[in-house]
Enzyme design. Sequence first.
Site, mmCIF file in Angstrom:
data_model
loop_
_atom_site.group_PDB
_atom_site.id
_atom_site.type_symbol
_atom_site.label_atom_id
_atom_site.label_comp_id
_atom_site.label_asym_id
_atom_site.label_seq_id
_atom_site.Cartn_x
_atom_site.Cartn_y
_atom_site.Cartn_z
ATOM 1 N N SER A 59 0.808 -1.222 0.000
ATOM 2 C CA SER A 59 0.000 0.000 0.000
ATOM 3 C C SER A 59 0.842 1.273 0.000
ATOM 4 O O SER A 59 0.325 2.358 -0.257
ATOM 5 C CB SER A 59 -0.957 -0.002 1.189
ATOM 6 O OG SER A 59 -0.235 -0.193 2.379
ATOM 7 N N ASP A 90 -3.209 5.582 11.861
ATOM 8 C CA ASP A 90 -2.370 5.212 10.732
ATOM 9 C C ASP A 90 -1.118 6.097 10.711
ATOM 10 O O ASP A 90 -1.179 7.257 10.298
ATOM 11 C CB ASP A 90 -3.157 5.349 9.412
ATOM 12 C CG ASP A 90 -2.357 4.880 8.202
ATOM 13 O OD1 ASP A 90 -1.155 4.557 8.359
ATOM 14 O OD2 ASP A 90 -2.925 4.838 7.084
ATOM 15 N N HIS A 148 0.998 4.984 6.375
ATOM 16 C CA HIS A 148 0.744 5.620 5.078
ATOM 17 C C HIS A 148 0.923 7.130 5.219
ATOM 18 O O HIS A 148 1.220 7.628 6.301
ATOM 19 C CB HIS A 148 -0.674 5.278 4.612
ATOM 20 C CG HIS A 148 -0.894 3.812 4.481
ATOM 21 N ND1 HIS A 148 -1.593 3.077 5.405
ATOM 22 C CD2 HIS A 148 -0.465 2.941 3.556
ATOM 23 C CE1 HIS A 148 -1.590 1.801 5.048
ATOM 24 N NE2 HIS A 148 -0.904 1.688 3.920
#
Length: 356
Positions: free
Chosen positions: A109, A332, A335
Site C-alpha cells: 500500500s 495510521d 501511510h
Amino acid sequence: MAILIVLLILLFIHIHGSGHHREARGITATKRGCDLFQGNWVIDDSYPLYNSSECPFILNEFDCIRNGRPDKNYVKYRWQPKDCNLPRFNGEDLLRRLRGKSILFVGDSLSLNQWQSLTCMLHTAVPTAKYTSVRTGGLSTFTFPSYDVKLMLSRNAFLVDIASESIGRVLKLDSIEDGKKWKGNDILIFDSWHWWLHIGRKQPWDFIQEGNQTYKDMDRLVAYEKGLKTWAKWVEDNVNPNKTRVFFQGVSPDHLNAAKWGQPKARFCEGQMVPVSGLTYPGGSHPAEIVLQKVLGGMTKHVNLLNITTLSQMRKDGHPSVYGYGGKRSMDCSHWCLPGVPDTWNLLLYAALIQN
Ligand SMILES: *[C@@H]1O[C@H](CO)[C@@H](O)[C@H](O)[C@H]1NC(C)=O
Ligand SMILES: *[C@@H]1O[C@H](CO)[C@@H](O)[C@H](O)[C@H]1NC(C)=O
Ligand SMILES: *[C@@H]1O[C@H](CO)[C@@H](O)[C@H](O)[C@H]1NC(C)=O
Ligand SMILES: *[C@@H]1O[C@H](CO)[C@@H](O)[C@H](O)[C@H]1NC(C)=O
C-alpha cells in the site's frame, strides 16, 4: 526585405528563447555528484502540488483534509536537497516523455500511495485530458489515452510468492511466479517491506519455505534479505536494460515510536504538525534500508533507488494518524496523507527520468 528582417528577428528570439529555457532547466535539474536525498524540509507557499478535492479518484484513506485533519501546514513543505534543487514538476512534460510507455508499480500500500500521488499530480497538470481508471483484482490501471500513457499498480506485498498448500499458506522465499506479469513494461517501480513485519492476524502466511526447508518463522530481516535476493535475481535474469528502467521505492518509515524522535510522551504520530528539523533523523538509519542497500549493491544490473527513507523519516507530521480511512480506523502512522510526502517521492522519480 523588411519581411526577411522580421523573420530573422523572430528566428533569433526563438533560438535565444529556447536556449535560455534549456539552460534554466539544466541548473535546476541535477548537479553532478549532488545527493538529492540529503537535505531538509522548507515551507513553500506554492505547495501543495495539487488540491485533493480536485483529484476525483483519490482514495479516502489518503484524503486527510476531507477526513477532517485540521492543520494544513503539512502540505506546504518542499524537500530541499542540501547542494542543489529538485526540478519543479511539469506533468505535461512528463506525459510527453512517457508517450507510448507503460509504467508498472509493484508493491504494497505504500506503492499504492505513490501511484495515487502520481496520478493526482498528472491529472492536475492536464485536468481536461480524458483518463480511465480500472481495477481488476490486484491490478489497477490508469491511462491517459490522448498521451498513450499507462500507469499500473500490481498489489504484491512480498514480491516473492505465497502459495496455499496442504500444510497451510507458505511464503516461498525463493519463488517469484508473479514476475511473469512484470515483463514488457518500460518502467518498473518496486517496493516491499512493511508486510515482512506482520505477526498474528495480520501475517498472511503460516510457514516460510526456502529450498527444501520449511520454517515456522525466522528473523524477519533475514527473510526480507532472502526475498529481496530472489527479486534481484529476477531482475538480473529478466530485465533488458535497453527496454526497461527499474526503480525501487526505498523503505518508507512509520512513526509509531515517538521516542525515536525524542518525544517519548507523544502518542504515535498523533497531533504531529511539523517535521523533524535538521539534516539527520535522531532515530538513526532504518534496519531494512541497510538490507536493501546491501542487496542492490550486489547487483550487476542498474536499479535506481528512490532513497526516500531519511527524508520521509523527518516527516512525522505527514501521516494520516486518525484522519485516514474516513476517520474510521484508529491510527495510521504508516501511510501518508495526499497531497504530501509521496509527491516528493514522485519528484525524485521525475528527476531521475528527465536526467537521461
Ligand atoms: C539514503 O540517503 C541518505 C541521506 O543521504 C543516506 O544517509 C543513506 O545512506 C542512503 N541510503 C541508501 C540505501 O543509499
Ligand atoms: C480546492 O478545490 C476546492 C474545489 O474546487 C476549492 O473549494 C478549494 O478552495 C480548493 N482548496 C485550495 C486550498 O485551493
Ligand atoms: C532438496 O532435496 C532433494 C532430494 O532430497 C535434493 O536432491 C536437493 O538437492 C535438495 N535441494 C535443496 C535446495 O536443498
Ligand atoms: C543493449 O544495447 C546495446 C547497445 O546497442 C547492445 O550492445 C546490447 O546487446 C543490448 N542488450 C540487450 C540485452 O539487448
